[in-house]
Design a protein around this motif. Sequence first.
Motif, PDB file in Angstrom:
ATOM      1  N   HIS A  20       0.846  -1.190   0.000  1.00  0.00           N
ATOM      2  CA  HIS A  20       0.000   0.000   0.000  1.00  0.00           C
ATOM      3  C   HIS A  20       0.885   1.244   0.000  1.00  0.00           C
ATOM      4  CE1 HIS A  20      -2.879   3.014   1.287  1.00  0.00           C
ATOM      5  NE2 HIS A  20      -3.871   2.148   1.125  1.00  0.00           N
ATOM      6  N   TRP A  21       0.514   2.236  -0.821  1.00  0.00           N
ATOM      7  CA  TRP A  21       1.375   3.410  -0.993  1.00  0.00           C
ATOM      8  C   TRP A  21       1.682   4.113   0.335  1.00  0.00           C
ATOM      9  CZ3 TRP A  21      -0.631   8.003   0.721  1.00  0.00           C
ATOM     10  CH2 TRP A  21      -2.027   8.089   0.850  1.00  0.00           C
ATOM     11  N   ALA A  22       0.767   4.029   1.312  1.00  0.00           N
ATOM     12  CA  ALA A  22       0.988   4.710   2.589  1.00  0.00           C
ATOM     13  C   ALA A  22       2.086   4.055   3.413  1.00  0.00           C
ATOM     14  CB  ALA A  22      -0.316   4.750   3.396  1.00  0.00           C
ATOM     15  N   HIS A  23       2.496   2.824   3.043  1.00  0.00           N
ATOM     16  CA  HIS A  23       3.468   2.083   3.857  1.00  0.00           C
ATOM     17  C   HIS A  23       4.744   1.747   3.092  1.00  0.00           C
ATOM     18  CE1 HIS A  23       0.285   1.772   6.770  1.00  0.00           C
ATOM     19  NE2 HIS A  23      -0.481   1.080   5.941  1.00  0.00           N
ATOM     20  N   THR A  24       4.884   2.249   1.871  1.00  0.00           N
ATOM     21  CA  THR A  24       6.070   1.891   1.081  1.00  0.00           C
ATOM     22  C   THR A  24       7.359   2.438   1.689  1.00  0.00           C
ATOM     23  OG1 THR A  24       5.568   3.791  -0.367  1.00  0.00           O
ATOM     24  CG2 THR A  24       4.852   1.603  -1.110  1.00  0.00           C
ATOM     25  N   GLU A  25       7.307   3.625   2.262  1.00  0.00           N
ATOM     26  CA  GLU A  25       8.522   4.181   2.868  1.00  0.00           C
ATOM     27  C   GLU A  25       8.955   3.357   4.078  1.00  0.00           C
ATOM     28  OE1 GLU A  25       8.135   8.318   3.722  1.00  0.00           O
ATOM     29  OE2 GLU A  25       7.906   8.906   1.612  1.00  0.00           O
ATOM     30  N   VAL A  26       8.002   2.891   4.853  1.00  0.00           N
ATOM     31  CA  VAL A  26       8.331   2.062   6.021  1.00  0.00           C
ATOM     32  C   VAL A  26       8.943   0.740   5.558  1.00  0.00           C
ATOM     33  CG1 VAL A  26       7.396   0.865   8.031  1.00  0.00           C
ATOM     34  CG2 VAL A  26       6.497   3.114   7.383  1.00  0.00           C
ATOM     35  N   LEU A  27       8.348   0.127   4.536  1.00  0.00           N
ATOM     36  CA  LEU A  27       8.879  -1.138   4.026  1.00  0.00           C
ATOM     37  C   LEU A  27      10.304  -0.960   3.527  1.00  0.00           C
ATOM     38  CD1 LEU A  27       8.337  -4.131   3.320  1.00  0.00           C
ATOM     39  CD2 LEU A  27       7.490  -3.348   1.094  1.00  0.00           C
ATOM     40  N   ALA A  28      10.555   0.124   2.792  1.00  0.00           N
ATOM     41  CA  ALA A  28      11.896   0.370   2.254  1.00  0.00           C
ATOM     42  C   ALA A  28      12.909   0.627   3.367  1.00  0.00           C
ATOM     43  CB  ALA A  28      11.855   1.552   1.284  1.00  0.00           C
ATOM     44  N   ALA A  29      12.504   1.367   4.391  1.00  0.00           N
ATOM     45  CA  ALA A  29      13.423   1.669   5.488  1.00  0.00           C
ATOM     46  C   ALA A  29      13.726   0.432   6.324  1.00  0.00           C
ATOM     47  CB  ALA A  29      12.825   2.778   6.359  1.00  0.00           C
ATOM     48  N   ARG A  30      12.724  -0.386   6.529  1.00  0.00           N
ATOM     49  CA  ARG A  30      12.888  -1.573   7.377  1.00  0.00           C
ATOM     50  C   ARG A  30      13.637  -2.690   6.649  1.00  0.00           C
ATOM     51  NH1 ARG A  30       7.493  -3.274  10.253  1.00  0.00           N
ATOM     52  NH2 ARG A  30       7.743  -1.097  10.901  1.00  0.00           N
ATOM     53  N   HIS A  31      13.500  -2.731   5.333  1.00  0.00           N
ATOM     54  CA  HIS A  31      14.127  -3.797   4.540  1.00  0.00           C
ATOM     55  C   HIS A  31      14.853  -3.173   3.346  1.00  0.00           C
ATOM     56  CE1 HIS A  31      11.962  -6.896   6.809  1.00  0.00           C
ATOM     57  NE2 HIS A  31      10.912  -6.108   6.724  1.00  0.00           N
ATOM     58  N   PRO A  32      16.041  -2.618   3.584  1.00  0.00           N
ATOM     59  CA  PRO A  32      16.753  -1.899   2.519  1.00  0.00           C
ATOM     60  C   PRO A  32      17.174  -2.774   1.347  1.00  0.00           C
ATOM     61  CG  PRO A  32      18.126  -2.159   4.490  1.00  0.00           C
ATOM     62  CD  PRO A  32      16.743  -2.569   4.870  1.00  0.00           C
ATOM     63  N   GLY A  33      17.136  -4.088   1.510  1.00  0.00           N
ATOM     64  CA  GLY A  33      17.489  -4.967   0.402  1.00  0.00           C
ATOM     65  C   GLY A  33      16.375  -5.145  -0.601  1.00  0.00           C
ATOM     66  N   VAL A  34      15.215  -4.561  -0.321  1.00  0.00           N
ATOM     67  CA  VAL A  34      14.055  -4.685  -1.197  1.00  0.00           C
ATOM     68  C   VAL A  34      13.947  -3.443  -2.069  1.00  0.00           C
ATOM     69  CG1 VAL A  34      11.557  -5.020  -1.316  1.00  0.00           C
ATOM     70  CG2 VAL A  34      12.881  -6.053   0.557  1.00  0.00           C
ATOM     71  N   GLU A  35      13.718  -3.630  -3.357  1.00  0.00           N
ATOM     72  CA  GLU A  35      13.487  -2.518  -4.277  1.00  0.00           C
ATOM     73  C   GLU A  35      11.991  -2.196  -4.257  1.00  0.00           C
ATOM     74  OE1 GLU A  35      13.663  -1.462  -9.055  1.00  0.00           O
ATOM     75  OE2 GLU A  35      14.691  -3.254  -8.292  1.00  0.00           O
ATOM     76  N   VAL A  36      11.616  -1.277  -3.410  1.00  0.00           N
ATOM     77  CA  VAL A  36      10.197  -0.969  -3.201  1.00  0.00           C
ATOM     78  C   VAL A  36       9.720   0.018  -4.257  1.00  0.00           C
ATOM     79  CG1 VAL A  36       8.480  -0.062  -1.600  1.00  0.00           C
ATOM     80  CG2 VAL A  36      10.434  -1.371  -0.734  1.00  0.00           C
ATOM     81  N   ASP A  37       8.667  -0.359  -4.963  1.00  0.00           N
ATOM     82  CA  ASP A  37       8.077   0.497  -5.994  1.00  0.00           C
ATOM     83  C   ASP A  37       6.725   0.985  -5.478  1.00  0.00           C
ATOM     84  OD1 ASP A  37       6.962   1.713  -8.213  1.00  0.00           O
ATOM     85  OD2 ASP A  37       7.716   0.230  -9.624  1.00  0.00           O
TER      86      ASP A  37
END
Length: 322
Positions: free
Chosen positions: A127-144
Amino acid sequence: MNPGTVALAVTDGMLNFELGIAYEVFDAAPAGVDGPWYDMAVCGAGAVRVGRFRLEPEHGLDRLGRLAPGDTLIVPGWADIDEPPPAELVDAVRAAHAAGVRVASLCTGAFVLAAAGLLDGRRATTHWAHTEVLAARHPGVEVDPDVLYVDNGSVLTSAGKAAALDLCLHLVRLDLGSAVANAVARRLVVPPHRAGGQAQFVAAPVPARDDHPLAALLPWVIERLDEPLTVEDLARRANMSSRHLGRQFRAVTGTTPLQWLLTQRIRRAQELLETTDDSVDAIATATGMGTATTLRRHFNRTVGVPPDSYRRTFRRTGQPDF
């Protein structure tokens, strides 16, 4: 072709909308579809809270360990992403994927997949509201943050709410073909296909009802895909200027009139390739592409393979000719 088992992995605090979407899509075949259908298994470590409801899974998480290669495991989203996902759920998801099970997350279910290491080095979304959290918590993931869903083959992720439905329909389309996916969409009264790369958030909300300004135009166009329609033709039919039509298309579909029209032509071509023996030239005519060369160019760029290869793949994998 038997599409195998779809297992829903549930835990306390799951989002009931995403969970309900997956169950509604995969639990029973729509009317008129007589071929094989999915086996459904709801799996969890005891009773769980889903929104305001209490759910008793029919299987424990150990059922995930008995999934076969080619089966599908779906992890719906859950509300409290500030808390780490349950370790036993993460371990079960990791083990299922290692055994060859296709794993898909809906909305914030991506946090479970990321915790299991399945998204490392991969492109993913939530969900767009949580993409920044996902990217910060898991820097190995290329979050789009700008797509509806991402298909990495054995690992798939979706954005929230309606995008979760788009991903579920995408899985049905992969397993059983466009005709069956469209039948499911008709049962649910939703559009049959939105490409995963479409933006998940647009400036103006998509109308929830069918009284938006394009409600009469879109079905009219779908019935005339064999005609060489232009933006001017659509604007004239909608009694709008071309510029105003473009604004309305962006608001309602998230894309331009020409791109939307091309997507519908490609989807129709896929259906004809799957369900008929028509030549590529005939399909080019039936979809308004004009020539086989034009169809091949747009189809290859959009789908990733030429029309002939697409048809051979469906016939070789035993997809039903509905």
